[in-house]
Scaffold this motif. Structure first.
Motif, mmCIF file in Angstrom:
data_model
loop_
_atom_site.group_PDB
_atom_site.id
_atom_site.type_symbol
_atom_site.label_atom_id
_atom_site.label_comp_id
_atom_site.label_asym_id
_atom_site.label_seq_id
_atom_site.Cartn_x
_atom_site.Cartn_y
_atom_site.Cartn_z
ATOM 1 N N ARG A 264 0.862 -1.188 0.000
ATOM 2 C CA ARG A 264 0.000 0.000 0.000
ATOM 3 C C ARG A 264 0.896 1.235 0.000
ATOM 4 O O ARG A 264 1.162 1.838 1.038
ATOM 5 C CB ARG A 264 -0.913 0.001 1.243
ATOM 6 N N ASN A 265 1.392 1.563 -1.180
ATOM 7 C CA ASN A 265 2.262 2.725 -1.312
ATOM 8 C C ASN A 265 1.838 3.485 -2.561
ATOM 9 O O ASN A 265 1.889 2.928 -3.665
ATOM 10 C CB ASN A 265 3.727 2.288 -1.421
ATOM 11 N N PRO A 266 1.405 4.723 -2.427
ATOM 12 C CA PRO A 266 0.914 5.466 -3.597
ATOM 13 C C PRO A 266 1.976 5.704 -4.665
ATOM 14 O O PRO A 266 1.634 6.037 -5.810
ATOM 15 C CB PRO A 266 0.433 6.795 -2.997
ATOM 16 N N MET A 269 2.722 1.380 -8.298
ATOM 17 C CA MET A 269 1.510 0.895 -8.952
ATOM 18 C C MET A 269 1.602 -0.619 -9.121
ATOM 19 O O MET A 269 2.553 -1.133 -9.716
ATOM 20 C CB MET A 269 1.335 1.556 -10.319
ATOM 21 N N THR A 288 6.634 2.602 -11.205
ATOM 22 C CA THR A 288 6.887 3.738 -10.333
ATOM 23 C C THR A 288 7.535 4.849 -11.145
ATOM 24 O O THR A 288 8.200 4.585 -12.158
ATOM 25 C CB THR A 288 7.775 3.340 -9.140
#
Length: 362
Positions: A264-266, A269, A288
């Motif tokens: 869960r890291n914006p 992707m 990324t």
């Protein structure tokens, strides 16, 4: 260090069986196109759900020989994704044919089937979908176009052993399919290896001769063939490992599911999949904005992430005549993709550490 892919660990699980088959081959005194090869061809054809498998020396030869067997030549066009490993393109140009590049779907990485029809001409002979990273191409539109324009469908299944579209496995989704058994593949041997699958009896007979100097009877040569034969040791190793392929693929799916549920890291992707069985996760590829920075960050923390692939085929020096072409979606993907470690031998603690580390990336 979390290895990107530890082949020693992967193959050590089957060491007793592999040792036994190697001894059997050595003792037999027959090292090329013998019992092990015939047995593997039978087993792999059954696994893929086709009538024939023809074992060859590598995955590039598999694609090359399919095109050669169909008799495609200079002036003939083959539609192919712009986003692929260069081997797909090399097989086409090696036969004097013209690759017609089509952009991928940005969410799946595979060829965007909605763009294919506009690229079909009177010279088009085939569509070559690539099941990239282990995700089977959604084939409905491709089958429809192949029927409408009387085109062959040649699968590049080098990365997708066991992936499914609907009720069918890769290798049975086209008129013929090329596979690679390079050691790092989901089904890999201890060197180079490949195979062609098809249910076309006439094509299979021609391919069997083409791989063997164009001969199906010793010293009688009916085609201008090549020497591309899978040796008995590699065939025997593949016979051992084929029994475990579905279990290994399921282990990869389990890890991929955990990554997709837990990362869960914006800034990262995650890959898209609509059907679990459609993907065998040969590679788990994230995107990324600053790929090199993320790779360096992971390396500093003991995680070996790899880039597949940094440069698209049309920007390679080998195809300098294409370097001015623009395929913006492909070029964007090649700048953003990074493959995280995924394999059946990753420990649970390694998987959890990787997720924690990616989530902490800023």
């Amino acid at each position: 260090m979390i290895d990107f892919l530890n082949l020693g660990k992967i193959n050590d699980r089957y060491r007793t069986e592999i040792d036994a088959v190697i001894k059997n081959v050595l003792d037999s005194g027959w090292y090329i196109l013998g019992d092990q090869c015939r047995e593997f061809e039978k087993n792999f054809a059954a696994y893929c759900g086709v009538k024939h498998a023809i074992a060859v020396a590598n995955g590039l030869d598999a694609l090359n020989l399919i095109i050669k067997a169909y008799g495609f030549a200079e002036g003939d066009e083959i539609i192919v994704p712009a986003n692929t490993y260069i081997a797909t393109i090399l097989a086409i140009t090696e036969n004097g044919c013209t690759p017609v590049l089509v952009e991928p779907d940005e969410t799946t990485f595979n060829i965007d089937a909605s763009l294919i029809e506009a690229r079909i001409t009177k010279n088009t002979k085939a569509i070559m979908p690539v099941h990239l990273y282990g995700r089977a191409v959604s084939m409905d539109k491709i089958w429809e176009l192949a029927k409408k324009y009387d085109l062959k469908v040649i699968e590049d299944s080098a990365q997708a052993h066991g992936a499914m579209f609907g009720e069918k496995k890769t290798g049975s989704l086209g008129d013929a399919s090329g596979f690679s058994f390079y050691p790092g593949k989901n089904l890999g041997c201890l060197g180079d290896g490949g195979a062609i699958t098809t249910s076309d009896d006439e094509l299979a007979a021609k391919l069997a001769a083409l791989r063997n100097y164009g001969s199906n009877v010793k010293y009688s040569h009916i085609y201008k063939g090549v020497n591309s034969r899978l040796d008995e040791i590699q065939a025997g190793v593949l016979n051992v490992k084929l029994k475990y392929l579905d279990a290994d693929n399921e282990a990869r799916r389990k890890i991929a599911r955990y990554y997709r549920d837990s990362i869960r890291n914006p800034l990262v992707m995650l890959p898209y999949v609509e059907n679990e069985l459609q993907h065998v996760w040969h590679l788990f590829v994230v995107r990324t904005g600053d790929r090199n920075r993320l790779q360096a960050y992971l390396s500093e923390r003991g995680i070996n992430a790899q880039i597949h692939y940094p440069t698209p085929p049309h920007k390679q020096k080998a195809y300098a005549e294409w370097n001015d072409l623009s395929f913006p979606v492909s070029e964007k993907l090649h700048k953003e993709v990074l493959s995280l470690p995924i394999s059946p031998v990753l420990a649970e603690s390694e998987i959890e550490y990787l997720v924690e580390t990616v989530n902490a990336y800023k």
